[in-house]
Design an enzyme around this catalytic site. Structure first.
Site, PDB file in Angstrom:
ATOM      1  CB  SER A  41      14.618   1.121  34.401  1.00 20.18           C
ATOM      2  OG  SER A  41      15.632   1.807  35.063  1.00 20.18           O
ATOM      3  CD  GLU A  51      14.081   1.389  30.045  1.00 25.60           C
ATOM      4  OE1 GLU A  51      14.540   0.285  29.696  1.00 25.60           O
ATOM      5  OE2 GLU A  51      14.656   2.158  30.824  1.00 25.60           O
ATOM      6  NE  ARG A  91      16.249   4.380  29.679  1.00 27.46           N
ATOM      7  CZ  ARG A  91      17.183   5.083  30.330  1.00 27.46           C
ATOM      8  NH1 ARG A  91      17.665   6.197  29.809  1.00 27.46           N
ATOM      9  NH2 ARG A  91      17.650   4.668  31.488  1.00 27.46           N
TER      10      ARG A  91
HETATM   11  N1  EPU Z   1      14.291   6.499  44.185  1.00 25.79           N
HETATM   12  C1  EPU Z   1      13.685   6.095  45.342  1.00 25.79           C
HETATM   13  N2  EPU Z   1      13.476   4.746  45.518  1.00 25.79           N
HETATM   14  C2  EPU Z   1      13.855   3.826  44.592  1.00 25.79           C
HETATM   15  C3  EPU Z   1      14.491   4.269  43.417  1.00 25.79           C
HETATM   16  C4  EPU Z   1      14.687   5.612  43.239  1.00 25.79           C
HETATM   17  O1  EPU Z   1      13.320   6.894  46.196  1.00 25.79           O
HETATM   18  O2  EPU Z   1      13.642   2.644  44.836  1.00 25.79           O
HETATM   19  C5  EPU Z   1      14.573   7.928  44.013  1.00 25.79           C
HETATM   20  C6  EPU Z   1      16.065   8.217  44.168  1.00 25.79           C
HETATM   21  O3  EPU Z   1      16.413   8.453  45.496  1.00 25.79           O
HETATM   22  C7  EPU Z   1      16.258   9.455  43.319  1.00 25.79           C
HETATM   23  C8  EPU Z   1      15.253   9.230  42.187  1.00 25.79           C
HETATM   24  O4  EPU Z   1      14.271   8.315  42.677  1.00 25.79           O
HETATM   25  O5  EPU Z   1      15.889  10.591  44.010  1.00 25.79           O
HETATM   26  C9  EPU Z   1      15.904   8.696  40.927  1.00 25.79           C
HETATM   27  O6  EPU Z   1      16.554   7.468  41.209  1.00 25.79           O
HETATM   28  P1  EPU Z   1      17.899   6.994  40.454  1.00 25.79           P
HETATM   29  O7  EPU Z   1      18.906   8.060  40.489  1.00 25.79           O
HETATM   30  O8  EPU Z   1      18.264   5.654  40.991  1.00 25.79           O
HETATM   31  O9  EPU Z   1      17.480   6.897  38.949  1.00 25.79           O
HETATM   32  P2  EPU Z   1      16.149   6.427  38.242  1.00 25.79           P
HETATM   33  O10 EPU Z   1      15.446   7.614  37.681  1.00 25.79           O
HETATM   34  O11 EPU Z   1      15.375   5.532  39.125  1.00 25.79           O
HETATM   35  C10 EPU Z   1      17.308   6.234  35.883  1.00 25.79           C
HETATM   36  C11 EPU Z   1      17.411   5.241  34.775  1.00 25.79           C
HETATM   37  C12 EPU Z   1      18.427   4.160  35.128  1.00 25.79           C
HETATM   38  C13 EPU Z   1      19.772   4.824  35.376  1.00 25.79           C
HETATM   39  C14 EPU Z   1      19.604   5.835  36.522  1.00 25.79           C
HETATM   40  C15 EPU Z   1      20.860   6.622  36.785  1.00 25.79           C
HETATM   41  C16 EPU Z   1      15.227   5.231  33.706  1.00 25.79           C
HETATM   42  C17 EPU Z   1      13.974   4.476  33.453  1.00 25.79           C
HETATM   43  N3  EPU Z   1      16.114   4.645  34.514  1.00 25.79           N
HETATM   44  O12 EPU Z   1      16.759   5.563  37.016  1.00 25.79           O
HETATM   45  O13 EPU Z   1      18.559   3.331  33.985  1.00 25.79           O
HETATM   46  O14 EPU Z   1      20.767   3.879  35.718  1.00 25.79           O
HETATM   47  O15 EPU Z   1      18.571   6.801  36.165  1.00 25.79           O
HETATM   48  O16 EPU Z   1      21.051   7.541  35.778  1.00 25.79           O
HETATM   49  O17 EPU Z   1      15.403   6.325  33.167  1.00 25.79           O
HETATM   50  C18 EPU Z   1      17.842   1.323  32.940  1.00 25.79           C
HETATM   51  O18 EPU Z   1      17.358   2.043  32.054  1.00 25.79           O
HETATM   52  O19 EPU Z   1      17.771   0.070  32.888  1.00 25.79           O
HETATM   53  C19 EPU Z   1      18.460   1.954  34.089  1.00 25.79           C
HETATM   54  C20 EPU Z   1      18.898   1.264  35.130  1.00 25.79           C
END
Ligand code: EPU
Length: 336
Positions: free
Chosen positions: A235, A332, A163
């Site tokens: 996010s 972000e 990012r």
């Molecule tokens: N998790 C939870 N609870 C939640 C959300 C997440 O326990 O409410 C846990 C999930 O189970 C998983 C981990 O946290 O173990 C990561 O969650 P997820 O795979 O949904 O991804 P994220 O790290 O929360 C990032 C990006 C998203 C992108 C997803 C998928 C950032 C800030 N966000 O989210 O990007 O879609 O990975 O690759 O890096 C965006 O930037 O707008 C965005 C949606």
């Protein structure tokens, strides 16, 4: 061709749908339009507003917003195994992804359905499901405002990170991106390592481009609110990067906490969504704002929220995460 508007309602120009206005908004199609505009104007304050998917206006904007509206996509090279394409900054990101998948070109399929303009993609190096825009970007062209000239950077010079890019650092406040070039591959290179992706692709019959796009779209639709229906900016927070020792200390107490390794072995990335969720805030509903019930990283406008309402919720979420885990999470989204 440029158009200049005054006293512009921004409700439909930001995905949070907060009702703020801008003193002036300039829609431009090309670098020439920008050169033309800046040859006669010298605004004290300006900001590039793409499709408005990663911005929170907390007040009316008293400067000049610059919005790219050029949408051309042109194939500029073909080496047999790879194809280079140049895309105007105002093109919709997912139109580019859809086009590339239709052409049998690999590289963007994991980034399906991300709400963004093409010009915004390099700024924060949009990423999802194990891929980042910077992986395929070979060049970015921008208009340099202080020098009033067009500059071209190679992908390497953009210094893409999580990012992050040069556009959020040294070039902040001086670069207006006008076009982006991508190199896509005719050779299959499925990237299925993230979360549920492999399973969802298998369910659709295997790793074709169309199946991967469909799987990613399905996962996103399940977890993320559609900004056309519920105001949000994806996010709201970045996943925090911390010392490994900090993660180890937390893992002793929370064994199921997700931890992602980084190239720098002494640092790891944590999941802000998980931290917020563990504070009991997933699905939290305030008066006009809330935390999305299927992904705690996403703050939502429940209807009629102001930018200040969203910021108040963001501050509360940060405070709770810091109290519970001793970790500071940062937005972000660009807060203006
Ligand atoms: N998790 C939870 N609870 C939640 C959300 C997440 O326990 O409410 C846990 C999930 O189970 C998983 C981990 O946290 O173990 C990561 O969650 P997820 O795979 O949904 O991804 P994220 O790290 O929360 C990032 C990006 C998203 C992108 C997803 C998928 C950032 C800030 N966000 O989210 O990007 O879609 O990975 O690759 O890096 C965006 O930037 O707008 C965005 C949606």
């Amino acid at each position: 061709m440029k158009h200049i508007f005054h006293n512009v309602d921004l409700s439909d120009r930001n995905s949070f749908h907060v009702r703020q206005s801008a003193a002036t908004l300039v829609e431009f199609s090309s670098a020439e339009d920008l050169a033309d505009y800046f040859s006669s104007e010298n605004p004290a304050k300006w900001y590039v507003l793409g499709a408005g998917n990663n911005v929170l206006f907390t007040r009316n904007y008293d400067g000049v917003l610059l919005t790219p509206v050029g949408r051309q996509m042109t194939v500029i090279g073909d080496c047999g195994q790879c194809v280079s394409v140049r895309v105007d900054a105002g093109a919709e990101w997912d139109s580019l992804v859809e086009w590339s998948v239709g052409q049998g070109l690999w590289g963007l399929e994991n980034l399906s359905l991300i709400p963004s303009s093409v010009g915004a993609a390099p700024v924060q190096n949009i990423g999802a499901y194990g891929a980042e825009a910077g992986d395929t970007i070979t060049a970015v062209e921008y208009f340099d405002v202080p020098e009033r000239r067009v500059v071209r950077l190679s992908g390497e010079q953009c210094r893409f990170g999580y990012r992050d890019s040069i556009f959020k650092r040294e070039l902040r406040g001086r670069a207006i991106i006008t076009a982006v070039e991508f190199r896509l591959s005719r050779v299959a290179q499925p990237n299925l390592g993230y979360g549920d992706v492999a399973r969802e692709v298998e369910l659709r019959g295997g790793a074709t481009l169309a199946n991967i796009r469909e799987a990613i779209c399905a996962i996103r639709r399940r977890k993320l609110p559609d900004p056309a229906v519920t105001g949000n900016a994806g996010s709201f927070f970045k996943n925090p990067v911390v010392d490994r020792a900090v993660a180890d200390r937390l893992l002793a107490e929370y064994a199921d906490m997700p931890v992602y390794p980084l190239a720098d072995a002494g640092r790891v990335k944590l999941a802000a969504g998980w931290l917020i969720d563990r504070c009991g805030l997933k699905g939290y509903r305030g008066q006009r704002v809330g935390v999305h019930d299927r992904q705690a990283l996403v703050l939502v406008n429940l209807g009629g929220a102001t930018g200040a309402d969203v910021m108040a919720l963001a501050d509360m979420v940060c405070r709770r995460v810091e109290e519970r885990f001793g970790i500071r999470i940062e937005p972000e989204v660009n807060v203006i």
